[in-house]
Design a protein around this motif. Structure first.
Motif, PDB file in Angstrom:
ATOM      1  N   UNK A  44       0.859  -1.191   0.000  1.00 56.05           N
ATOM      2  CA  UNK A  44       0.000   0.000   0.000  1.00 56.05           C
ATOM      3  C   UNK A  44       0.894   1.239   0.000  1.00 56.05           C
ATOM      4  N   UNK A  45       1.455   1.525  -1.155  1.00 57.15           N
ATOM      5  CA  UNK A  45       2.489   2.565  -1.248  1.00 57.15           C
ATOM      6  C   UNK A  45       1.949   3.926  -0.840  1.00 57.15           C
ATOM      7  N   UNK A  46       0.785   4.291  -1.344  1.00 57.95           N
ATOM      8  CA  UNK A  46       0.248   5.622  -1.069  1.00 57.95           C
ATOM      9  C   UNK A  46       0.037   5.841   0.426  1.00 57.95           C
ATOM     10  N   UNK A  47      -0.578   4.857   1.096  1.00 58.10           N
ATOM     11  CA  UNK A  47      -0.840   5.020   2.523  1.00 58.10           C
ATOM     12  C   UNK A  47       0.456   5.039   3.327  1.00 58.10           C
ATOM     13  N   UNK A  48       1.450   4.260   2.899  1.00 60.89           N
ATOM     14  CA  UNK A  48       2.729   4.254   3.604  1.00 60.89           C
ATOM     15  C   UNK A  48       3.436   5.597   3.484  1.00 60.89           C
ATOM     16  N   UNK A  49       3.460   6.151   2.285  1.00 62.86           N
ATOM     17  CA  UNK A  49       4.089   7.460   2.088  1.00 62.86           C
ATOM     18  C   UNK A  49       3.361   8.519   2.902  1.00 62.86           C
ATOM     19  N   UNK A  50       2.037   8.461   2.880  1.00 63.65           N
ATOM     20  CA  UNK A  50       1.240   9.422   3.647  1.00 63.65           C
ATOM     21  C   UNK A  50       1.532   9.312   5.134  1.00 63.65           C
ATOM     22  N   UNK A  51       1.615   8.072   5.656  1.00 59.94           N
ATOM     23  CA  UNK A  51       1.905   7.882   7.087  1.00 59.94           C
ATOM     24  C   UNK A  51       3.279   8.452   7.451  1.00 59.94           C
ATOM     25  N   UNK A  52       4.269   8.229   6.590  1.00 60.75           N
ATOM     26  CA  UNK A  52       5.611   8.732   6.866  1.00 60.75           C
ATOM     27  C   UNK A  52       5.635  10.262   6.854  1.00 60.75           C
ATOM     28  N   UNK A  53       4.945  10.863   5.893  1.00 56.21           N
ATOM     29  CA  UNK A  53       4.909  12.330   5.802  1.00 56.21           C
ATOM     30  C   UNK A  53       4.281  12.935   7.049  1.00 56.21           C
ATOM     31  N   UNK A  54       3.202  12.338   7.523  1.00 55.15           N
ATOM     32  CA  UNK A  54       2.565  12.864   8.731  1.00 55.15           C
ATOM     33  C   UNK A  54       3.431  12.628   9.963  1.00 55.15           C
ATOM     34  N   UNK A  55       4.152  11.517  10.003  1.00 52.28           N
ATOM     35  CA  UNK A  55       5.084  11.269  11.102  1.00 52.28           C
ATOM     36  C   UNK A  55       6.193  12.321  11.119  1.00 52.28           C
ATOM     37  N   UNK A  56       6.709  12.659   9.936  1.00 56.43           N
ATOM     38  CA  UNK A  56       7.766  13.673   9.843  1.00 56.43           C
ATOM     39  C   UNK A  56       7.256  15.033  10.301  1.00 56.43           C
ATOM     40  N   UNK A  57       6.045  15.366   9.908  1.00 54.03           N
ATOM     41  CA  UNK A  57       5.462  16.643  10.333  1.00 54.03           C
ATOM     42  C   UNK A  57       5.263  16.661  11.846  1.00 54.03           C
ATOM     43  N   UNK A  58       4.764  15.557  12.396  1.00 55.23           N
ATOM     44  CA  UNK A  58       4.535  15.480  13.835  1.00 55.23           C
ATOM     45  C   UNK A  58       5.838  15.575  14.628  1.00 55.23           C
ATOM     46  N   UNK A  59       6.917  14.983  14.063  1.00 54.85           N
ATOM     47  CA  UNK A  59       8.210  15.012  14.738  1.00 54.85           C
ATOM     48  C   UNK A  59       9.011  16.273  14.399  1.00 54.85           C
ATOM     49  N   UNK A  60       8.427  17.149  13.597  1.00 59.00           N
ATOM     50  CA  UNK A  60       9.019  18.441  13.214  1.00 59.00           C
ATOM     51  C   UNK A  60      10.309  18.293  12.418  1.00 59.00           C
ATOM     52  N   UNK A  61      10.374  17.239  11.587  1.00 59.19           N
ATOM     53  CA  UNK A  61      11.502  17.097  10.680  1.00 59.19           C
ATOM     54  C   UNK A  61      11.336  18.085   9.536  1.00 59.19           C
ATOM     55  N   UNK A  62      12.453  18.562   9.017  1.00 58.02           N
ATOM     56  CA  UNK A  62      12.403  19.540   7.928  1.00 58.02           C
ATOM     57  C   UNK A  62      12.472  18.901   6.546  1.00 58.02           C
ATOM     58  N   UNK A  63      13.008  17.690   6.452  1.00 59.02           N
ATOM     59  CA  UNK A  63      13.119  17.055   5.140  1.00 59.02           C
ATOM     60  C   UNK A  63      13.034  15.541   5.280  1.00 59.02           C
ATOM     61  N   UNK A  64      12.683  14.884   4.179  1.00 58.90           N
ATOM     62  CA  UNK A  64      12.608  13.433   4.146  1.00 58.90           C
ATOM     63  C   UNK A  64      12.952  12.970   2.737  1.00 58.90           C
ATOM     64  N   UNK A  65      13.637  11.835   2.633  1.00 64.11           N
ATOM     65  CA  UNK A  65      14.005  11.272   1.329  1.00 64.11           C
ATOM     66  C   UNK A  65      13.404   9.867   1.206  1.00 64.11           C
ATOM     67  N   UNK A  66      12.718   9.605   0.092  1.00 68.86           N
ATOM     68  CA  UNK A  66      12.119   8.301  -0.173  1.00 68.86           C
ATOM     69  C   UNK A  66      12.845   7.603  -1.316  1.00 68.86           C
ATOM     70  N   UNK A  67      12.987   6.279  -1.244  1.00 69.71           N
ATOM     71  CA  UNK A  67      13.353   5.522  -2.448  1.00 69.71           C
ATOM     72  C   UNK A  67      12.078   5.250  -3.240  1.00 69.71           C
ATOM     73  N   UNK A  68      12.202   4.567  -4.378  1.00 66.53           N
ATOM     74  CA  UNK A  68      11.021   4.158  -5.141  1.00 66.53           C
ATOM     75  C   UNK A  68      10.436   2.935  -4.444  1.00 66.53           C
TER      76      UNK A  68
END
Length: 346
Positions: A44-68
């Motif tokens: 479930x790629x879309x939901x996984x990417x979405x979960x990671x993005x919200x986790x980064x926002x919650x943890x106040x990270x400024x950047x994130x890098x994804x592989x394919x």
């Protein structure tokens, strides 16, 4: 995982059966990042990417890098993965509550996936111009190639002047003349050979490589044809067997050199977004080294080498990697800066 180190691997093994959110977060280990988010594969790629993005926002990270995500052992289509990843990023970027996460990077190392991700981005750019600026500013893609895919070049047969040889056959009968003609043709064909080399890197051939091919064709008994309209592009080499073999080896070396150069450029680009080396400029300012030199300095520093020779404004300098001082041939010393750009970043 190997690059991150044994401590990260041990951490993942320890918490592998305890995850609840679909991912495990560890320190960066030997990698130049603060944290690593390890996804538990569920297709479930879309939901996984979405979960990671919200986790980064919650943890106040400024950047994130994804592989394919999912294009490796999971075997998912790169076109499908590109659409799902970008769908998640676009939806996230539209949320007005996003305050901390500023940069999202998609790192694509496989050149054959480049077109799928580029086409997916173009579809969104063309269909939704009102929100394009916001999410494109947030998204930065790094590909193992030269920026965006360019239009394929036309096929070409390198010009070659051939010296014609004429055989005049005389005999007692037409049968003997025909037999002699057949013998000559078979003798010629035995010495003829054709080899086809297929590789994506051929598309990156520029004037320099074409000039080398033209020189090879002049010096050797071969004809070279470059087919850039095919996927992957091809180079056909035909002629005398021994020359076809030697030219083929040289073409393979050219391809490998291009791949090595592109790989180094890609690594330098990625490293530049984590660490920046600078030297003094005018008016008490500092100037950033070019990306390849930046990578050489960082590699030498991480590898605990004591010194590295570099060029600054076309002058030779010897850099002391412990004190970050650079000394030129006349003994003049300047101070360098090494700035980590991953503070507060994932």
């Amino acid at each position: 995982m190997d690059a991150a180190g044994s401590q990260v691997a041990e951490k993942c093994a320890k918490y592998a059966g305890q995850y609840q959110s679909g991912f495990i977060t560890t320190r960066g280990g030997n990698l130049l990042c603060r944290k690593i988010i390890h996804l538990i594969s569920n297709n479930q790629v879309k939901s996984q990417v979405s979960d990671v993005l919200h986790e980064c926002e919650q943890m106040m990270y400024k950047s994130v890098a994804f592989p394919a995500i999912g294009t490796g052992q999971a075997g998912q289509s790169s076109a499908k993965v590109a659409d799902e990843m970008l769908d998640a990023i676009v939806e996230f970027a539209r949320q007005r509550s996003v305050q901390h996460l500023q940069t999202i990077k998609i790192v694509v190392f496989q050149k054959n996936m480049l077109t799928d991700f580029h086409e997916s981005m173009k579809k969104r750019q063309d269909s939704d111009s009102s929100t394009t600026d916001s999410w494109l500013c947030m998204l930065k893609s790094f590909f193992w190639s030269k920026n965006q895919p360019s239009e394929k070049k036309k096929s070409m047969i390198l010009e070659k002047k051939a010296d014609l040889v004429t055989f005049q056959i005389c005999g007692e009968s037409q049968e003997k003349v025909d037999a002699t003609e057949s013998w000559i043709k078979n003798l010629i064909l035995k010495e003829q050979f054709e080899n086809t080399i297929s590789d994506e890197a051929i598309e990156s051939f520029d004037e320099t490589q074409i000039a080398i091919l033209e020189d090879l064709q002049r010096r050797k008994q071969v004809t070279i044809q470059v087919e850039n309209t095919l996927s992957p592009p091809q180079i056909k080499i035909s002629g005398i067997s021994r020359d076809v073999c030697s030219v083929s080896l040289e073409v393979q070396e050219m391809i490998q050199q291009i791949k090595s150069t592109e790989e180094e450029q890609s690594k330098a680009e990625l490293l530049y977004n984590l660490v920046e080396w600078r030297y003094p400029g005018s008016n008490y300012s500092f100037v950033t080294f070019d990306k390849l030199t930046n990578m050489q300095l960082e590699r030498a520093k991480v590898g605990k080498k004591p010194y590295l020779n570099v060029k600054i404004n076309n002058k030779n300098y010897k850099v002391d990697l412990n004190t970050l001082k650079a000394t030129d041939d006349q003994g003049k010393t300047i101070n360098l800066q090494r700035v980590k750009k991953d503070e507060g970043k994932l």
